[in-house]
Design an enzyme around this catalytic site. Structure first.
Site, short mmCIF file in Angstrom:
data_model
loop_
_atom_site.label_atom_id
_atom_site.label_comp_id
_atom_site.label_asym_id
_atom_site.label_seq_id
_atom_site.Cartn_x
_atom_site.Cartn_y
_atom_site.Cartn_z
N ARG A 167 -8.35 20.95 -0.30
CA ARG A 167 -9.90 20.34 -0.02
C ARG A 167 -10.23 20.26 1.31
O ARG A 167 -9.28 20.14 2.31
CB ARG A 167 -9.77 18.86 -0.51
CG ARG A 167 -9.98 18.70 -2.08
CD ARG A 167 -10.17 17.18 -2.39
NE ARG A 167 -10.61 16.81 -3.72
CZ ARG A 167 -10.97 15.40 -3.79
NH1 ARG A 167 -10.88 14.78 -2.95
NH2 ARG A 167 -11.13 15.28 -5.08
N ARG A 205 -2.14 7.81 -2.78
CA ARG A 205 -3.53 7.61 -3.87
C ARG A 205 -2.79 7.55 -5.26
O ARG A 205 -3.43 6.95 -6.08
CB ARG A 205 -4.44 8.48 -3.47
CG ARG A 205 -5.17 8.03 -2.28
CD ARG A 205 -6.12 9.12 -1.95
NE ARG A 205 -7.39 9.34 -2.61
CZ ARG A 205 -8.23 10.02 -2.57
NH1 ARG A 205 -8.11 11.18 -1.80
NH2 ARG A 205 -9.22 9.91 -3.16
#
Ligand code: AMP
Length: 209
Positions: free
Chosen positions: A122, A166
């Site tokens: 990303r 996360r």
């Protein structure tokens, strides 16, 4: 139509939410985007949220719930909405249950190995916010934003260590919501490893039934 999108970070919730918002003509409400916008504008909320976001942790429920409840009271939410990234804890789900009867909670299922690979690629434009990916959405000129020419960066919470954090937070705090919505008879599980178009089709077919 009132929809919730569940799934690990990087499962493609944002992409699907944008497409579904277009198909059903309802607003796409992303708590991550709201926090990032606040962060950019250096609001009090943004500054409070930053410390948690940078570490891959969830922003506390008391900040998040009020923010979403306020957003859902706006005029454009009258005919429904897509919640992307909310609820993420059982307390958030209970607060939402007390306010509205949602139509479905769509769980975009992607195995952890795929998530790590996806998130490693990303990139984002720090100026205009346009998202990119080294494999799936490559800019015309490497490392440069097609829209505004700025140099692309890796979002702080997409750095490898934060991604792992996360994912742990997702499994501990958010994955239990799958059982919550299954019990309520609202769960729609889809295979998030398929192409973007195929995942959208699977979701709309299930919702239109
Ligand atoms: P996202 O873009 O949805 O992955 O969200 C980015 C970050 O914003 C998360 O890692 C959290 O720190 C924070 N965040 C977004 N939505 C929530 C939520 N519903 N509850 C708590 N924190 C959230």
């Amino acid at each position: 139509m009132k929809l919730i999108l569940l799934g690990a970070p990087g499962a493609g919730k944002g992409t699907q939410a944008t497409r579904l918002a277009d198909i059903y003509q309802i607003p796409h409400i992303s708590t991550g985007d709201i926090f990032r916008a606040n962060l950019k504008e250096e609001t009090e909320l943004g500054l409070k949220a930053k410390a948690y976001m940078d570490q891959g942790l969830l922003v506390p429920d008391e900040l998040t719930i009020d923010l979403v409840m306020d957003r859902l009271s706006k005029d454009d939410c009258k005919n429904g909405y897509i919640l992307d990234g909310f609820p993420r804890t059982l307390a958030q789900a209970s607060a939402l249950d007390a306010l509205v009867d949602i139509d479905a909670a769509v769980d975009v299922e992607v195995p952890d190995e795929n998530i790590v690979r996806r998130m490693a690629g990303r990139r984002v434009c720090p100026k205009c916010g346009e998202p990119y990916h080294t494999e799936y959405k490559v800019p015309a000129k490497e490392g440069i934003c097609d829209r505004c020419g700025s140099e692309l960066i890796i979002r702080k919470d997409d750095e490898p260590e934060t991604v792992l954090k996360r994912l742990t937070v997702y499994h501990d705090q958010t994955a239990p919501l799958i059982g919550h919505y299954q019990q309520a008879g609202k769960l729609v599980a889809v295979d998030g490893t398929k192409s973007v178009e195929a995942v959208t089709e699977e979701i709309t077919k299930a919702l239109d039934k």
